[in-house]
Design a protein around this motif. Structure first.
Motif, PDB file in Angstrom:
ATOM      1  N   UNK A   1       0.809  -1.213   0.000  1.00 46.41           N
ATOM      2  CA  UNK A   1       0.000   0.000   0.000  1.00 46.41           C
ATOM      3  C   UNK A   1       0.845   1.267   0.000  1.00 46.41           C
ATOM      4  N   UNK A   2       2.144   1.118   0.096  1.00 46.61           N
ATOM      5  CA  UNK A   2       3.056   2.254   0.184  1.00 46.61           C
ATOM      6  C   UNK A   2       3.350   2.833  -1.203  1.00 46.61           C
ATOM      7  N   UNK A   3       3.551   4.142  -1.249  1.00 47.01           N
ATOM      8  CA  UNK A   3       3.925   4.787  -2.511  1.00 47.01           C
ATOM      9  C   UNK A   3       5.271   4.299  -3.022  1.00 47.01           C
ATOM     10  N   UNK A   4       6.167   3.953  -2.117  1.00 46.07           N
ATOM     11  CA  UNK A   4       7.506   3.515  -2.516  1.00 46.07           C
ATOM     12  C   UNK A   4       7.603   2.002  -2.699  1.00 46.07           C
ATOM     13  N   UNK A   5       6.465   1.326  -2.760  1.00 45.94           N
ATOM     14  CA  UNK A   5       6.420  -0.130  -2.932  1.00 45.94           C
ATOM     15  C   UNK A   5       7.093  -0.536  -4.237  1.00 45.94           C
TER      16      UNK A   5
ATOM     17  N   UNK B   1      10.596 -10.921  -1.903  1.00 43.28           N
ATOM     18  CA  UNK B   1      11.221 -12.189  -2.288  1.00 43.28           C
ATOM     19  C   UNK B   1      10.753 -13.382  -1.475  1.00 43.28           C
ATOM     20  N   UNK B   2      10.059 -13.151  -0.387  1.00 41.64           N
ATOM     21  CA  UNK B   2       9.687 -14.262   0.495  1.00 41.64           C
ATOM     22  C   UNK B   2       8.757 -15.230  -0.216  1.00 41.64           C
ATOM     23  N   UNK B   3       8.821 -16.467   0.205  1.00 43.06           N
ATOM     24  CA  UNK B   3       7.982 -17.503  -0.409  1.00 43.06           C
ATOM     25  C   UNK B   3       6.500 -17.192  -0.276  1.00 43.06           C
ATOM     26  N   UNK B   4       6.139 -16.516   0.797  1.00 41.18           N
ATOM     27  CA  UNK B   4       4.725 -16.207   1.013  1.00 41.18           C
ATOM     28  C   UNK B   4       4.246 -15.044   0.157  1.00 41.18           C
ATOM     29  N   UNK B   5       5.199 -14.273  -0.416  1.00 33.06           N
ATOM     30  CA  UNK B   5       4.846 -13.099  -1.217  1.00 33.06           C
ATOM     31  C   UNK B   5       3.779 -12.300  -0.471  1.00 33.06           C
ATOM     32  N   UNK B   6       4.140 -11.882   0.746  1.00 32.62           N
ATOM     33  CA  UNK B   6       3.192 -11.327   1.706  1.00 32.62           C
ATOM     34  C   UNK B   6       2.881  -9.844   1.562  1.00 32.62           C
ATOM     35  N   UNK B   7       3.469  -9.174   0.586  1.00 32.97           N
ATOM     36  CA  UNK B   7       3.189  -7.756   0.409  1.00 32.97           C
ATOM     37  C   UNK B   7       3.960  -6.861   1.358  1.00 32.97           C
ATOM     38  N   UNK B   8       5.027  -7.397   1.954  1.00 33.52           N
ATOM     39  CA  UNK B   8       5.889  -6.643   2.860  1.00 33.52           C
ATOM     40  C   UNK B   8       7.334  -6.847   2.454  1.00 33.52           C
ATOM     41  N   UNK B   9       8.137  -5.805   2.565  1.00 36.15           N
ATOM     42  CA  UNK B   9       9.581  -5.950   2.368  1.00 36.15           C
ATOM     43  C   UNK B   9      10.190  -5.939   3.771  1.00 36.15           C
ATOM     44  N   UNK B  10      10.659  -7.106   4.221  1.00 37.10           N
ATOM     45  CA  UNK B  10      11.135  -7.238   5.600  1.00 37.10           C
ATOM     46  C   UNK B  10      12.236  -8.298   5.678  1.00 37.10           C
ATOM     47  N   UNK B  11      12.481  -8.800   6.888  1.00 37.77           N
ATOM     48  CA  UNK B  11      13.570  -9.762   7.086  1.00 37.77           C
ATOM     49  C   UNK B  11      13.356 -11.076   6.338  1.00 37.77           C
TER      50      UNK B  11
END
Length: 66
Positions: free
Chosen positions: A32-36, A42-52
């Motif tokens: 939902x972020x403008x900078x998305x 890259x996570x296997x879950x493709x969860x919509x978050x850029x995190x660890x």
């Protein structure tokens, strides 16, 4: 050039500091972020978050290539 390594964001054939710098830009953003930037999710879950989870996937190929 097509690189087989997950995390080679600049497509230079290696996962290195340049890719880490690119990865830092969308760090902790969500879909939902403008900078998305979905190519960093890259996570296997493709969860919509850029995190660890995504960072972990990238580091699996750290310093591979070239």
């Amino acid at each position: 050039m097509v690189c087989p390594y997950v995390g080679d964001f600049d497509h230079d054939g290696a996962v290195d500091c340049n890719d880490l710098a690119d990865f830092a830009l969308p760090w902790l953003t969500d879909s939902n972020s403008e900078s998305w930037r979905g190519n960093f999710d890259l996570s296997d879950s493709n969860d919509g978050l850029i995190n660890f989870d995504d960072f972990g996937r990238m580091t699996q190929h750290w310093m591979f290539g070239k």
